[in-house]
Design an enzyme around this catalytic site. Structure first.
Site, PDB file in Angstrom:
ATOM      1  N   GLN A  81      17.625   1.871 -25.183  1.00  0.00           N
ATOM      2  CA  GLN A  81      18.197   2.644 -26.291  1.00  0.00           C
ATOM      3  C   GLN A  81      18.845   1.771 -27.357  1.00  0.00           C
ATOM      4  O   GLN A  81      19.522   2.285 -28.237  1.00  0.00           O
ATOM      5  CB  GLN A  81      19.248   3.629 -25.750  1.00  0.00           C
ATOM      6  CG  GLN A  81      18.680   4.681 -24.819  1.00  0.00           C
ATOM      7  CD  GLN A  81      19.681   5.750 -24.468  1.00  0.00           C
ATOM      8  OE1 GLN A  81      20.866   5.631 -24.730  1.00  0.00           O
ATOM      9  NE2 GLN A  81      19.196   6.824 -23.851  1.00  0.00           N
ATOM     10  N   GLY A 192      32.470  11.497 -19.797  1.00  0.00           N
ATOM     11  CA  GLY A 192      32.762  12.935 -19.913  1.00  0.00           C
ATOM     12  C   GLY A 192      32.323  13.751 -18.716  1.00  0.00           C
ATOM     13  O   GLY A 192      32.756  14.889 -18.554  1.00  0.00           O
ATOM     14  N   ASN A 259      31.721  16.307 -24.777  1.00  0.00           N
ATOM     15  CA  ASN A 259      32.028  17.588 -24.141  1.00  0.00           C
ATOM     16  C   ASN A 259      33.357  17.568 -23.381  1.00  0.00           C
ATOM     17  O   ASN A 259      33.830  16.512 -22.983  1.00  0.00           O
ATOM     18  CB  ASN A 259      30.916  17.953 -23.154  1.00  0.00           C
ATOM     19  CG  ASN A 259      30.745  16.907 -22.071  1.00  0.00           C
ATOM     20  OD1 ASN A 259      30.083  15.898 -22.287  1.00  0.00           O
ATOM     21  ND2 ASN A 259      31.370  17.100 -20.926  1.00  0.00           N
ATOM     22  N   ASP A 302      27.761  21.936 -22.666  1.00  0.00           N
ATOM     23  CA  ASP A 302      27.604  20.475 -22.739  1.00  0.00           C
ATOM     24  C   ASP A 302      27.110  20.040 -24.122  1.00  0.00           C
ATOM     25  O   ASP A 302      26.294  19.133 -24.245  1.00  0.00           O
ATOM     26  CB  ASP A 302      26.651  19.979 -21.641  1.00  0.00           C
ATOM     27  CG  ASP A 302      26.723  18.466 -21.430  1.00  0.00           C
ATOM     28  OD1 ASP A 302      27.701  17.845 -21.910  1.00  0.00           O
ATOM     29  OD2 ASP A 302      25.810  17.916 -20.804  1.00  0.00           O
ATOM     30  N   ARG A 329      24.333  19.014 -31.816  1.00  0.00           N
ATOM     31  CA  ARG A 329      23.639  19.348 -30.569  1.00  0.00           C
ATOM     32  C   ARG A 329      23.622  20.860 -30.352  1.00  0.00           C
ATOM     33  O   ARG A 329      22.731  21.390 -29.698  1.00  0.00           O
ATOM     34  CB  ARG A 329      24.361  18.620 -29.417  1.00  0.00           C
ATOM     35  CG  ARG A 329      23.698  18.747 -28.056  1.00  0.00           C
ATOM     36  CD  ARG A 329      24.273  17.722 -27.083  1.00  0.00           C
ATOM     37  NE  ARG A 329      23.871  17.986 -25.703  1.00  0.00           N
ATOM     38  CZ  ARG A 329      24.106  17.164 -24.695  1.00  0.00           C
ATOM     39  NH1 ARG A 329      24.737  16.025 -24.889  1.00  0.00           N
ATOM     40  NH2 ARG A 329      23.715  17.464 -23.466  1.00  0.00           N
TER      41      ARG A 329
END
Lengths: 550, 200
Positions: A81, A192, A259, A302, A329
């Protein structure tokens, strides 16, 4: 002071003096990154995080002449990533878990590798990821999986300092690329899913010493603490795992917050749960909160708000405005006033049924679905952490989206145990039948037997003024790819299928593609060396760099 | 603890080792040994020779005195950094104590040219455009070479651009066989062995 102490003090002074922040990459260069498009100096290509390059050698007429110039094969297994930076012909990129490589940006040949040994105590929910390094002076900065911040010499890769930010045994981790502001290195922590109490910290670039800390979960006596009940704030989550942005005129730095914990059981944390699922605007010198906007109060889905804040100056309803564009999101595309955090608009960019719209203050009107019924967007979101792009030429915002993707949530009581998963339930992806394979974090393999019936990916071009979709480029599988736009109205992006696409940023027409074979899980970058423009993208275990045929 | 490689938790110098052997380590499997001084020096010599009865025992002196020599009389810090700080002309020595044995450090200090690792050989490259570049290689392949130049730049050179390529056989590092006394040499070795990398 004793003689040895005097010597020690002198030595410390000499050591500090030898750290040069006025070395190769000054803060001034970072501020003016747009003036040197041959380099890619920060995670998002500049402080406004538009992921847009002024380089113009590659254009719609010649993009079909791109050819592969070099490939760097990753040394480790797993989703890659990282987003490289490029400085004066040298590329710096990280690979799992926390290795840093310096390579020649023209040939991909490696100058040095720094290998960091991660503590065996580290735990991360979703892969041993790292998204890259930041640079200031002659120093690189990397945040590690075991929640350390490490400084390295750019020329040798040797570590200069290493400071611990949180206890990995209870779930603190770091996967993001740091953000440099003035003489400070700003980072946030992940965890989280482990009941951490999230924070953003700034560290002195010379020593690593903490300069300020902003807790994303306010403690007793702090504003916002009353949005928590009892002790729920202590395990409230609010991770920060994607790099923020910076407005040097306002001297504000913006960070998306993750979240609340537990993820899926809001009954254990009644209240809005500030500042989870919010964007926070912090004074860059002190970390003081200037404003916040919460996208998803009392989240049960989430819906981390860890997207990259995209800063844009444009006319808004009759006058010039300093805006923040944010495809969340949770499925809404937001326009905020980045001076004061005022909500200006929110438009769904895919199917949304967790909220029906917004009240006058910009608070979502929530419509939770009955138990067992699907919620759109699903758990992985209508988009997620991967970088969007904004082109000042087209004045369009581009985002990788997951469409027709829903999940069915279940909540469970969970008791907090340090270092153990603190999710409070789970979910399943809406599928045609219970045996059907579905989509999750990362691709299952090269054969797509889940098909687009459980969701698919698309690149959307959104008009910030209206929220309207100008065009859409569909993909059969979903995508976790970031986006790069160029001054020649090209848009580069990838997807899980391993295709690297060049689209017309005005129309969405496919102009060129290369089949690279591995999932593309972060954004392409562009840079120039010796008069040649390059575009780099990571696919699977390979960092592939293209340029026009000679 | 790795006795053969000279990695110890509680000892840097030979005096430290003698103390640990004599006193043991309470609470561990290491008992105290009532040895005569001559026996202890025999054991030390065997350890310092890397458990090779035919090897040469390397005396390991005082790391603090060694640090002073490193930065002073021996002028090591003119070219080497320790832990990332300092000049980049020669390889960084910040973790050399974790990577090298006393014997190999002594060999390098006494005969640097013989002990020089191939990648560290100094190179001189004359380019077709007339420029000359001197530096130390970091990496090389069939078509290109990557180096850190003497003015500390990272540079990758295509071999098609090279007119002359000279890999030096002589180390730029001086031998310390005569410029340091045996005791001073042992102190420098002790200091180098103490460099174990950045400990967070």
């Amino acid at each position: 002071m004793t003689k040895p102490m005097q010597w020690a003090a002198l030595l410390i002074l000499l050591v500090l003096a030898s750290y040069r922040l006025d070395g190769q990459v000054t803060f001034n260069r970072l501020l003016r990154a747009a003036e040197e498009p041959q380099n890619w100096l920060t995670y998002s290509g500049g402080y406004s995080s538009q992921r847009y390059t002024l380089l113009a050698q590659i254009d719609p007429s010649n993009v079909k002449d791109l050819e592969q110039k070099w490939v760097l094969q990753n040394q480790v297994y797993g989703a890659w990533q990282s987003s490289p930076i490029v400085v004066d012909g040298v590329m710096y990129v990280t690979e799992r878990p926390n290795d840093v490589l310096a390579l020649d940006a023209k040939t991909g040949r490696v100058f040095w590798i720094y290998r960091y040994t991660v503590s065996p105590d580290q735990r991360v929910c979703c892969g041993a990821n790292n998204r890259g390094v930041a640079i200031l002076g002659d120093t690189l900065f990397m945040a590690t999986l075991d929640a350390h911040l490490v400084a390295l010499d750019t020329r040798t890769g040797r570590p200069l300092w290493n400071v611990a930010l949180g206890d990995p045994k209870v779930g603190y981790s770091m996967t993001l690329s740091p953000l440099i502001i003035k003489d400070k290195v700003v980072v946030g922590v992940g965890g989280g899913e482990y009941g951490i109490r999230g924070f953003v910290t700034a560290h002195d670039a010379r020593s690593g010493k903490e300069a300020w800390r902003f807790y994303t979960i306010p403690g007793p006596g702090e504003p916002g603490h009353d949005t928590w009940s009892g002790d729920a704030w202590k395990t409230g989550g609010g991770s920060v795992w994607v790099t923020g942005s910076y407005d040097p005129v306002l001297n504000l730095t913006y960070w998306g917050v993750g979240n609340p914990g537990p993820d899926w059981n809001p009954d254990q944390r009644p209240g809005d749960n500030l500042y989870t699922d919010s964007v926070v605007a912090l004074d860059a010198d002190t970390g003081a909160l200037k404003w916040h906007y919460q996208f998803t109060p009392n989240d049960r889905y989430d819906y981390d708000s860890v997207q990259v804040p995209v800063l844009v100056d444009m006319n808004w309803r009759g006058g010039p405005a300093k805006l923040m564009l944010w495809a969340n999101r949770n499925g809404f595309f937001y326009v905020l006033d980045r001076v004061n955090g005022r909500f200006l608009s929110g438009t769904p960019f895919g199917k949304v049924n967790w909220a029906s719209g917004f009240d006058e203050a910009g608070r979502p009107i929530q419509t939770p679905q009955p138990a067992g019924a699907p919620t759109w967007p699903g758990n992985q979101g209508a988009t997620n952490w991967y970088s969007p792009s904004y082109s000042p030429r087209t004045e369009l915002f581009y985002v990788s989206a997951w469409l027709n993707y829903a999940t069915i949530y279940r909540k469970e009581e969970v008791s907090y145990q340090p270092g153990r998963n603190f999710s409070g339930g789970g979910f399943r992806v809406l599928a045609p039948n219970p045996d059907a394979p579905t989509i999750g974090i990362g691709r299952r393999g090269p054969i797509n037997n889940w098909t687009d019936e459980v969701g698919h990916g698309a690149i959307l071009a959104l008009d910030p003024r209206t929220g309207e979709q100008k065009w859409k480029f569909d993909q059969f599988d979903v995508t976790d790819s970031g986006i790069l736009t160029t001054a020649t109205d090209l848009l580069f992006t990838g997807g899980r299928e391993g295709y690297f696409h060049a689209l017309d940023a005005r129309t969405g027409a496919l102009l060129w593609k290369a089949s690279l074979g591995g999932q593309i899980v972060n954004g392409p970058i562009s840079y120039q060396v010796d008069g040649k423009q390059y575009v780099s993208v990571i696919s699977g275990n390979s960092l592939v760099t293209f340029a026009l045929r000679n | 603890v790795d006795l053969r490689r000279g990695r110890f938790k509680r000892a840097a110098s030979d005096e430290d080792l003698a103390r640990v052997i004599g006193a043991g380590v309470p609470g561990t499997g290491m008992p105290p040994f009532a040895l005569q001084p001559a026996e202890i020096s025999g054991v030390l010599a065997f350890i310092r020779a890397g458990f090779d009865p035919a090897g040469t025992a390397v005396k390991v002196g005082d790391p603090e005195r060694g640090r002073a020599l490193f930065h002073g009389k021996a002028r090591c810090a003119t070219c080497h950094s320790t832990g990332g700080l300092g000049p980049r002309l020669a390889p960084d020595l910040g973790d050399v104590g974790a990577a090298r044995t006393p014997g190999s450090l002594q060999r390098t200090l006494l005969d640097p040219t013989a002990a020089m690792l191939p990648i560290n050989r100094p190179v001189r490259i004359a380019l077709r455009d007339g420029a000359t570049i001197r530096g130390r290689r970091l990496n090389e392949d069939t078509y290109s070479v990557q180096l850190i130049t003497d003015d500390e730049r990272l540079l990758s050179i295509a071999k098609t651009d090279v007119r002359e390529y000279e890999v030096g056989k002589t180390s730029p590092m001086p031998s310390y066989a005569t410029s340091l006394t045996p005791d001073e040499l042992s102190d420098v070795i002790a200091y180098l062995l103490s460099l174990k990398g950045l400990q967070p």
